[in-house]
Design a protein around this motif. Sequence first.
Motif, PDB file in Angstrom:
ATOM      1  N   LYS A 211       9.061  -2.853 -21.777  1.00 52.94           N
ATOM      2  CA  LYS A 211       9.203  -1.515 -22.351  1.00 52.94           C
ATOM      3  C   LYS A 211       7.914  -1.026 -22.998  1.00 52.94           C
ATOM      4  O   LYS A 211       7.628   0.188 -23.001  1.00 52.94           O
ATOM      5  CB  LYS A 211      10.335  -1.519 -23.381  1.00 52.94           C
ATOM      6  CG  LYS A 211      11.042  -0.186 -23.543  1.00 52.94           C
ATOM      7  CD  LYS A 211      11.874   0.137 -22.304  1.00 52.94           C
ATOM      8  CE  LYS A 211      12.622   1.453 -22.501  1.00 52.94           C
ATOM      9  NZ  LYS A 211      13.347   1.830 -21.273  1.00 52.94           N
ATOM     10  N   ILE A 215       5.189   3.024 -23.047  1.00 51.71           N
ATOM     11  CA  ILE A 215       4.713   3.886 -24.132  1.00 51.71           C
ATOM     12  C   ILE A 215       3.483   4.644 -23.634  1.00 51.71           C
ATOM     13  O   ILE A 215       2.508   4.046 -23.183  1.00 51.71           O
ATOM     14  CB  ILE A 215       4.360   3.073 -25.390  1.00 51.71           C
ATOM     15  CG1 ILE A 215       5.537   2.186 -25.822  1.00 51.71           C
ATOM     16  CG2 ILE A 215       3.913   4.000 -26.511  1.00 51.71           C
ATOM     17  CD1 ILE A 215       6.742   2.914 -26.298  1.00 51.71           C
ATOM     18  N   GLU A 219       2.359   9.908 -26.441  1.00 53.39           N
ATOM     19  CA  GLU A 219       3.192   9.502 -27.577  1.00 53.39           C
ATOM     20  C   GLU A 219       2.335   8.889 -28.680  1.00 53.39           C
ATOM     21  O   GLU A 219       2.528   9.173 -29.872  1.00 53.39           O
ATOM     22  CB  GLU A 219       4.248   8.489 -27.130  1.00 53.39           C
ATOM     23  CG  GLU A 219       5.346   9.038 -26.251  1.00 53.39           C
ATOM     24  CD  GLU A 219       6.298   7.940 -25.799  1.00 53.39           C
ATOM     25  OE1 GLU A 219       7.432   7.895 -26.295  1.00 53.39           O
ATOM     26  OE2 GLU A 219       5.888   7.116 -24.964  1.00 53.39           O
ATOM     27  N   LEU A 249       6.087   2.459 -31.966  1.00 58.49           N
ATOM     28  CA  LEU A 249       6.956   3.288 -31.134  1.00 58.49           C
ATOM     29  C   LEU A 249       8.006   2.455 -30.417  1.00 58.49           C
ATOM     30  O   LEU A 249       9.152   2.891 -30.234  1.00 58.49           O
ATOM     31  CB  LEU A 249       6.119   4.085 -30.135  1.00 58.49           C
ATOM     32  CG  LEU A 249       5.252   5.189 -30.750  1.00 58.49           C
ATOM     33  CD1 LEU A 249       4.177   5.637 -29.781  1.00 58.49           C
ATOM     34  CD2 LEU A 249       6.108   6.372 -31.188  1.00 58.49           C
ATOM     35  N   ARG A 252      10.684   1.684 -32.939  1.00 58.26           N
ATOM     36  CA  ARG A 252      11.474   2.904 -33.167  1.00 58.26           C
ATOM     37  C   ARG A 252      12.491   3.113 -32.047  1.00 58.26           C
ATOM     38  O   ARG A 252      13.655   3.437 -32.303  1.00 58.26           O
ATOM     39  CB  ARG A 252      10.538   4.103 -33.256  1.00 58.26           C
ATOM     40  CG  ARG A 252      11.199   5.383 -33.749  1.00 58.26           C
ATOM     41  CD  ARG A 252      10.202   6.532 -33.779  1.00 58.26           C
ATOM     42  NE  ARG A 252       8.983   6.173 -34.509  1.00 58.26           N
ATOM     43  CZ  ARG A 252       7.890   6.923 -34.523  1.00 58.26           C
ATOM     44  NH1 ARG A 252       7.839   8.059 -33.832  1.00 58.26           N
ATOM     45  NH2 ARG A 252       6.828   6.546 -35.210  1.00 58.26           N
ATOM     46  N   LYS A 253      12.046   2.906 -30.812  1.00 59.28           N
ATOM     47  CA  LYS A 253      12.943   3.088 -29.659  1.00 59.28           C
ATOM     48  C   LYS A 253      14.058   2.052 -29.671  1.00 59.28           C
ATOM     49  O   LYS A 253      15.212   2.349 -29.358  1.00 59.28           O
ATOM     50  CB  LYS A 253      12.141   2.996 -28.357  1.00 59.28           C
ATOM     51  CG  LYS A 253      11.202   4.175 -28.106  1.00 59.28           C
ATOM     52  CD  LYS A 253      10.362   3.953 -26.852  1.00 59.28           C
ATOM     53  CE  LYS A 253       9.301   5.045 -26.682  1.00 59.28           C
ATOM     54  NZ  LYS A 253       9.878   6.342 -26.335  1.00 59.28           N
ATOM     55  N   TRP A 254      13.700   0.816 -30.041  1.00 59.86           N
ATOM     56  CA  TRP A 254      14.714  -0.254 -30.097  1.00 59.86           C
ATOM     57  C   TRP A 254      15.767   0.037 -31.161  1.00 59.86           C
ATOM     58  O   TRP A 254      16.973  -0.090 -30.907  1.00 59.86           O
ATOM     59  CB  TRP A 254      14.024  -1.586 -30.367  1.00 59.86           C
ATOM     60  CG  TRP A 254      14.955  -2.749 -30.495  1.00 59.86           C
ATOM     61  CD1 TRP A 254      15.754  -3.273 -29.515  1.00 59.86           C
ATOM     62  CD2 TRP A 254      15.182  -3.538 -31.665  1.00 59.86           C
ATOM     63  NE1 TRP A 254      16.462  -4.353 -30.004  1.00 59.86           N
ATOM     64  CE2 TRP A 254      16.127  -4.535 -31.319  1.00 59.86           C
ATOM     65  CE3 TRP A 254      14.661  -3.515 -32.960  1.00 59.86           C
ATOM     66  CZ2 TRP A 254      16.574  -5.486 -32.235  1.00 59.86           C
ATOM     67  CZ3 TRP A 254      15.097  -4.466 -33.867  1.00 59.86           C
ATOM     68  CH2 TRP A 254      16.047  -5.435 -33.515  1.00 59.86           C
ATOM     69  N   LYS A 256      16.651   2.909 -32.331  1.00 57.86           N
ATOM     70  CA  LYS A 256      17.470   4.037 -31.876  1.00 57.86           C
ATOM     71  C   LYS A 256      18.408   3.621 -30.757  1.00 57.86           C
ATOM     72  O   LYS A 256      19.592   3.970 -30.754  1.00 57.86           O
ATOM     73  CB  LYS A 256      16.571   5.180 -31.410  1.00 57.86           C
ATOM     74  CG  LYS A 256      17.332   6.427 -30.983  1.00 57.86           C
ATOM     75  CD  LYS A 256      16.379   7.556 -30.592  1.00 57.86           C
ATOM     76  CE  LYS A 256      17.166   8.799 -30.186  1.00 57.86           C
ATOM     77  NZ  LYS A 256      16.255   9.902 -29.788  1.00 57.86           N
ATOM     78  N   GLN A 257      17.887   2.874 -29.792  1.00 58.11           N
ATOM     79  CA  GLN A 257      18.691   2.449 -28.648  1.00 58.11           C
ATOM     80  C   GLN A 257      19.881   1.604 -29.084  1.00 58.11           C
ATOM     81  O   GLN A 257      21.000   1.763 -28.568  1.00 58.11           O
ATOM     82  CB  GLN A 257      17.822   1.647 -27.683  1.00 58.11           C
ATOM     83  CG  GLN A 257      18.573   1.019 -26.516  1.00 58.11           C
ATOM     84  CD  GLN A 257      17.650   0.185 -25.633  1.00 58.11           C
ATOM     85  OE1 GLN A 257      16.761   0.728 -25.000  1.00 58.11           O
ATOM     86  NE2 GLN A 257      17.865  -1.135 -25.592  1.00 58.11           N
TER      87      GLN A 257
END
Length: 462
Positions: A211, A215, A219, A249, A252-254, A256-257
Motif C-alpha cells: 500500500k 501513496i 498526496e 499517510l 492515516r489510511k489504515w 480510516k480503513q
Amino acid sequence: MKKTKIGFLPLYVELYDLTCPQMRPKIEDFNQKVIKKLQEYVDVYAAPICRIKEEFEAAVTYFQEKQVDAVVTMHLDYSPSLESADALAKVEVPIIVLDTTCEAEFGPAQSVDEIMYNHGIHGVQDMCNLLKRNHKLYFVEAGHWEHSDVIERVVSRVNAAAMAKAFYDSRIGRVGDTFEGMGDFQVPFSELKEKFGIDIISYDFDWAQEKIKEITDKEIEEDISYCKEKFCVDPIDDTIWKLSEKVNLLLRKWVKQEKLDAYTVNFLATENQPGLPTMPFLEISRLMERGIGYAGEGDVLTAALVGALMKVYAETTFTEMFCPDWKGNSIMLSHMGEINVALTAKTPRVVEKDFPFTSADNPVTAYGCLKPGKAVIVDLAPFGSGRYTLILSEVEMLSVEGTDNMELSVHGWFRPIHCDISRFLEQYSLAGGTHHLALVYNASLRELETFGEIMGFETTVI
C-alpha cells in the motif's frame, strides 16, 4: 467532538388522560421546555409521552435504533412502575433519572390545583425501586429544571455514559508486538474482548508494504504544504520528509480503513520493516488532535482509555510521567515523539528526530510544551482476574517561564492540586498506577468517577 446522545423518556399515567384530559396541554408544554433545555447540551431523541407498556416498549426500541449513550427519564406526573419496568429492564445503557417538576415552589400558598402537575417524585420512587430490584445501573439527579444545576448534572452523567459506551466494543489497532518486558499495562486480549467487547486489529505489514507504494507525490506534497502552514517547520532533508509523509499517510489510511477508535504503535516494529520504514510520530500527534486515541509500545488498554476519553474531552493526550522536580514540586510529562498537537502552549515545532533505536530512517516529529491549565491525570490499572482501578488526580499544568532547554522534546510539567509530589508519587504507585496514562484538560472529576462506576472499575482519587 460530536454531542452525546440521549434517549429522553417522559413518563405519565393513562388515567389522567382518561379522566382529566384538560391537563395535557400544560404537561406537553412542560415536557417541551425540558427537552429544549437539554438540547443546549446534548442531542435529544425524545419518545412521545409514555403511559402504558406498549408505549414504553416502542420508546426503548427507538432508543436502541438511535444508539443513544444514555436514557434520561422524567416523570411528568405519577406513572405506575410496572408499566415501564419491563421495557427499562431491556435498556443496555445507563439510565439517568431527572427528578424534577414544573414548579420551583410548592408551599402553603400554592394553588391546590397544582398538585396534579407536580407530584412526579413518588413516581420516581416507584420506578427506582423496580430498577433496583431488576439490577439496573441508574443515577438520580434531583432539582428544579430551571432554577438549579440539575440539567448540568444530568449532562455530566450522560458524558460519563458516552465515554463508557465508547470504551465498550471499541476497535483498537496494534502496530507491532507489545514492548517486551513492559508488564504493567498488559492484559490478555481475550479478557479485553470478553469483558469489554474490544476488537484488536493487527497491522498487516505485507498489506502496508504494498500500500505504501500507492501513496502519490501529490498526496505527499499537499500534506507537507499543510504542515508548513500549520506548524513551525525546521529545515528537513527532502528525502526524510517525503518518506515520513508516506508513512504518515499510510497510517492515516489504515486507521480510516479499519474504522479504528484508537491504536498503539511499538516503535521497535520499525526494525527492517518496508511497511513501516520510519516512526509516524507526526501523524500520531495529528490523529490525537482529530480525536483518535493512542498509546505507545503496544499498550492496547491505555489506547482504548484515551480513545474513550476523547469522545467527550477533545483536549486529551497520551503521556508518561518522566522526571520529578523535587525542588519545584512538579513532575515532568513527556514521551518520545507523541503529543496531541492541539495542546501545546506554542505552535508545535516540526523537526527531523534522531532515531538510534532501530534500523529505521529518522522520523519527522512535532515537539512542544503542554499548555498551562487545569487537568486530570487518568490512569487505568489492571490487577488481574478482570479487576481494574481507575486512578484520578486533579493537577495544574504549569507555564514555562524563561529558559526552556527541553524545547526539542515533548514536555510539560504538572503540580498535583491536593498534595505535594512526594505524596502524589507514593499514592500513585501504592494504587498500582501504570507508567502509561492520559492527561485530560478541563475534565470533571465527577464525570470521570461516574465513568469508572459505569465501567465497573474501582476508583482511586489522589
